[in-house]
Design an enzyme around this catalytic site. Sequence first.
Site: not given
Lengths: 359, 359
Positions: B54, B201, B242, B252
């Site tokens: 993350g 995730q 990100d 992302n």
Amino acid sequence: MKIENKEYRTIWFDSDNQSVKIIDQTKLPHQFIIKDLKTVKETINAIKTMEVRGAPLIGGTAAYGMVLAVKENNGPDFIKKSSEDLIKSRPTAINLKWAIDRMMKKLLNVDKDEYLSVALKEAKDICDEDEKFCENIGLNGLKIIEEIYNKKKDTVNILTHCNAGWLATINWGTATSPIYHAHKKGIPVHVWVDETRPRNQGANLTSYELNEEQIPNTIIADNTGGILMQRGDVDMCIVGTDRTLSTGDVCNKIGTYLKALAAYDNKIPFYVALPSSTIDWDIKNYKDIPIEERNPEELSHLEGLDENNNLKKVLIYPKKSKSLNLAFDVTPAKYVTGLITEKGICEASDKGLKKMFRQ
Amino acid sequence: MKIENKEYRTIWFDSDNQSVKIIDQTKLPHQFIIKDLKTVKETINAIKTMEVRGAPLIGGTAAYGMVLAVKENNGPDFIKKSSEDLIKSRPTAINLKWAIDRMMKKLLNVDKDEYLSVALKEAKDICDEDEKFCENIGLNGLKIIEEIYNKKKDTVNILTHCNAGWLATINWGTATSPIYHAHKKGIPVHVWVDETRPRNQGANLTSYELNEEQIPNTIIADNTGGILMQRGDVDMCIVGTDRTLSTGDVCNKIGTYLKALAAYDNKIPFYVALPSSTIDWDIKNYKDIPIEERNPEELSHLEGLDENNNLKKVLIYPKKSKSLNLAFDVTPAKYVTGLITEKGICEASDKGLKKMFRQ
């Protein structure tokens, strides 16, 4: 097509054994098991548990289910009940009803003592026709691949979703048939295989069958197609369909719609390959298509080979979590470049389909 | 936030033990393990293997990595090398470089004997600031959820992809922070959690952390969001990022782009939540963002609990198949309804971002 260099169809009648033979697709790719079906009940179970799957093969299996029905009991009540139960075995693929209707129509016109021979012939005809249609789909779709190759002069990268391969039909496949035909003709092709969660038919079946036919392919997570298209790594998409509306809307394995959107956004041709048996001429609004909801365990549990080569099923989700398992989605016609059918390529629209099939 | 009813942050310095504590996220949801990092090398390994992941948490971890660096060896060469190695540990999340630059700037202005105390303070400040920013993101995003609820007067269904939860940050999360704040305020919310292949995730972390905070959620295959949106079962999407370009393009987790396309097609608001530390003011063309390619084994193998509750890793692909594992994609700004930041909600554009952050 070939498995371990031996030619197979996905279903056939074994007259010595008086049974219907299928390849148990729930065991692939780790085990290749041929299974016998002897009763309607076993046939329904094989469809429900997806030992056989793929709209055209479900149609073929249902047809052979009717053969087993008349063998078991040729009374009209049993035959009617069997046909109804077979139709109900899965809700979304339209071929199921199509095949049963065709079988029943034949049976209605003959005497009881002819039931078995007529049913056997009709089931074989349905399967032979599907094989022929899929071959024609391949020859028609081949032209598109050839055109791309002639411009690009390099490997044609084709993305496909789920398994609309020969394992989903009797032979050749729908989406894969143009690929197999291109490969046969010496056109270099490479296939991006969407894994296709939750049941991973892309990885388990499409990649498996492409491997067996020596066609270069790479499995990707279902999430990956978008960036590959953005990067120019996809020349075209071809998918199958479980039910094609006369409007051109396409109901197919869940996730197909997302790839169609990405193809549209990146101006990449998105084709749907289908035999005319998957066309639903009745439903006009895609919201009326029954979308199958399956057991959430298909999401939360996965089977694979452990370090000792034993099949193991594992829970991959948090114990407290719940999940929803929808099996299909609908791609609106506007995102479909064209429909590749046994008769040729047509526009995904009422006009296109009527011109090809109802003139 | 809570795990088994106890409050945690995702990273902290343990002064008794002189180590950095992290939650090993590769073991979730099946095992909750707190791990000690004592060296830069261990920190780099924790980032690479995604024990921490993350974008905001990677930033915080890198900051603490610099604390461990100055503890190990306060010579300028070692510190410089450590900062470079930390930056290289993962390529896509911009926070990594942002945090290291911030640490280095502080260290350059003080004497050697102050290194440790200054590094410790700055790493804690970075983490405290991230927590505060995420809280503000929550309060800003809450307004959008509230508005939907006031119109709908029924449970607000929010779709999210991957984990932009508190486990991806120091606390609160980015995408989940508005959800946690809505829940705290008594607004009924339900979250559609994209499984997020290949590393899952969404299932492993987002569903897990939502469960621990008693927030209703349902895991879905990444393929499923499209039909849920077509059916009207999604009121809004919120995802993390990100790296956010100043153009408003959002890099992302792979698959984000596909959900943004579906939201756009169904006129569903698609928000991206981010602290300003994820903004890349330098790169103008999204094609210049380095997209991480990870080990294909993350696709072909999956770990889960077997029937005896033991963790087992299984091969889920055909043995002969190969796969490609790209970790991120880019959602063009035009598909983003707005950016939820610590300062407020702005348009995903150069103009919007500059107005909010550079005036």
